[in-house]
Design an enzyme around this catalytic site. Structure first.
Site, short mmCIF file in Angstrom:
data_model
loop_
_atom_site.label_atom_id
_atom_site.label_comp_id
_atom_site.label_asym_id
_atom_site.label_seq_id
_atom_site.Cartn_x
_atom_site.Cartn_y
_atom_site.Cartn_z
N ASN A 182 -27.61 47.09 -2.94
CA ASN A 182 -27.00 48.34 -2.51
C ASN A 182 -27.72 49.59 -2.99
O ASN A 182 -27.64 50.64 -2.36
CB ASN A 182 -25.50 48.39 -2.88
CG ASN A 182 -25.25 48.16 -4.35
OD1 ASN A 182 -26.14 47.75 -5.11
ND2 ASN A 182 -24.02 48.40 -4.78
N GLU B 162 -24.71 44.32 -15.32
CA GLU B 162 -23.56 44.94 -14.66
C GLU B 162 -23.23 44.06 -13.48
O GLU B 162 -24.05 43.89 -12.57
CB GLU B 162 -23.90 46.37 -14.23
CG GLU B 162 -22.68 47.14 -13.77
CD GLU B 162 -22.47 47.05 -12.27
OE1 GLU B 162 -21.58 46.27 -11.85
OE2 GLU B 162 -23.18 47.74 -11.53
N CYS C 124 -20.34 48.95 -6.62
CA CYS C 124 -19.61 48.38 -7.76
C CYS C 124 -18.51 49.32 -8.22
O CYS C 124 -17.48 48.88 -8.73
CB CYS C 124 -20.56 48.09 -8.91
SG CYS C 124 -21.78 46.82 -8.54
#
Length: 496
Positions: free
Chosen positions: A169, A264, A298
């Protein structure tokens, strides 16, 4: 245009090369990996399918190059990073084009990502010079029972070879957020870009090449995760892994061994709306936070937890705003564009159908055309629905009506994720108390979750990650402290 002008060296025919030893190369495998355009659902680009032997060579070169780079003055490292940043921003248009074609990022947002990445690199160069230019001087008599017979000098040294794995992304921004800190700290770096986003990343790497970084210091390996994924993450020459993505990170952490990890791994970011909240502000942020880049972030709003007394008003305002979002192709700068893969669209649809079967209220008609899913607000979502807990990574936002703040906090904390959250209220005391109670790495007050500005700390609790990102934290994560102790024959006191 991608692959033209200064970027002609990175492509051979219609297949993009990989980068190693300061050169653009074709893989000895003779194979390639196809990159499917999410909008057309047809192959748009192809990249090299590198071999394990090529990974070995890259790692060996990275180890050698790092030794020399560690002896390069800090100001020189920073100078080269500033140069790379300028080149990246100069060539934002072809790189943004890749983002549009590979990951269906709206054209305007694609340009913003590239420019933001250049700014991140420059900030990293400046911050690195400040952080790494300082050490410590300690004296032994500050600890009980000691005379001043020892001087301790501490300095910050690089870890070695950093393996960076960014997500689809933000394949440029989340790559440079790893590359910049690694290089300013004196490390070498091996980049494994995501398949969707690999060509944008290759163009970005070429900007570092044009800036004149030493051969072997930066490498970019493309290929199938099934063939080189574990080989990369378990490679004995890797001294640190910085990964952004999903469940794959859990597997990496179990296999990586005794090396630092920065990870992450996603979130189920909760948005808690109190009775005294500014409902217009909350509605705007839910739409922005939940549907930007079709929810493929996210830090997207993944679940709204709203007090029952203001739920009707909030839902109506959000519903109205969602209905005004434009849906279509990224080239036309639509708000909602196709999700990255067909399998992603199928997963999102599974969550939607489960919610429908279990009685959720559909505020809009569910529509899908290939990878394109129309934005959808789901009201009256219950805890037994998958969408209440799972991360859709798509343009679907569930609303759960709550009877108390405690119920909202409980739902937030019951999640296995803990990346970010937000709370909307006009009472700062309540905002702080709720923020403290939420088990997330960051809580936004009266704003949607967000990663950034890029120098802010960014971290997750629980399954959302390991360690902390943000420019300063990333630099500190990619160094070690080394001590040199001077032993004196007798105690010595300044002016004593």
């Amino acid at each position: 245009m991608a692959g033209t002008g200064v970027f002609t060296d990175i492509i051979d025919g219609d297949i993009y090369k990989y980068y190693a030893d300061g050169e653009w190369k074709k893989s000895s495998s003779g194979k390639s990996v196809s990159i499917v355009n999410p909008t057309t659902r047809k192959t748009h680009y192809r990249v090299q399918a590198c071999t394990q032997e090529e990974v070995n060579k890259v790692m060996e070169s990275a180890k050698i190059a790092q030794k020399s780079w560690a002896k390069t003055p800090l100001w020189k490292r920073a100078e080269l990073l500033h140069k790379a940043a300028a080149i990246l921003k100069e060539h934002k248009t072809p790189i943004a084009e890749c983002l549009v074609k590979e990951i269906a990022k709206p054209a305007k947002d694609a340009v913003t990502e590239v420019v933001r990445s250049g700014d991140l690199i420059s900030y990293t160069a400046e911050e690195g010079v400040r952080i790494l230019g300082e050490g410590k001087f300690l004296v032994s008599d500050s600890f009980p029972g000691n005379e001043r017979t020892k001087y301790c000098l501490t300095s910050k040294i690089p870890l070695g070879v950093i393996l960076a794995i960014p997500p689809f992304n933000y394949p440029v921004n989340l790559a440079v957020s790893k590359i910049g800190p690694a290089l300013i700290a004196g490390n070498s770096l091996v980049l494994k870009p995501p398949t969707q986003g690999a060509v944008a990343a290759l163009h970005m790497v070429h900007c570092f090449h044009l800036a004149g970084f030493p051969k072997g210091l930066i490498s970019c390996i493309t290929g199938r995760g099934s063939e080189i994924g574990d080989f990369l993450t378990m490679h004995p020459l890797v001294n640190c892994i910085s990964f952004t993505g999903g469940d794959t990170g859990v597997a990496i952490s179990k296999k990586a061994g005794m090396i630092p990890l920065q990870m992450e791994l996603g979130g189920k970011d909760a948005c808690i709306i109190l009775e005294d909240a500014d409902i217009d502000l909350a509605a705007s942020n839910i739409v922005k936070g939940g549907f930007s880049y079709s929810g493929q972030r996210c830090t997207a709003v993944k679940v709204v937890l709203v007090m029952e007394s203001v739920a009707d008003e909030l839902v109506e305002k959000v519903k109205s705003k969602v209905g005004k979002l434009t849906v279509g192709s990224p080239e036309e700068d639509c708000d909602i564009t196709p999700v990255v893969t067909e399998s992603s669209a199928n997963y999102i649809e599974g969550l939607v159908l489960d919610a429908k079967e279990k009685g959720a209220t559909f505020c809009h008609e569910y529509k899908r055309d290939g990878n394109l899913i129309w934005p959808l607000l789901l009201d009256n979502v219950k805890p037994d629905m998958r969408i209440a807990w799972e991360e859709p990574f798509g343009p679907v936002v569930p609303v759960i009506r709550i009877k108390s703040v405690e119920e909202g906090i409980h739902h937030c904390n019951a999640s296995n994720f803990g990346l970010q959250g937000c709370v909307f209220t006009k009472d700062i005391n309540k905002a702080i108390l709720i923020s403290d109670a939420m088990e997330t790495g960051t809580v936004q007050i009266n704003s949607a979750p967000a990663r950034g500005p890029d120098h802010f700390p960014f971290q997750g609790l629980k399954d959302s990650g390991i360690g902390s990102q943000g420019i300063t934290n990333s630099i500190n994560m990619m160094i070690k402290v080394k001590s040199i102790v001077i032993n004196l024959p007798s105690p010595s006191y300044t002016m004593g």
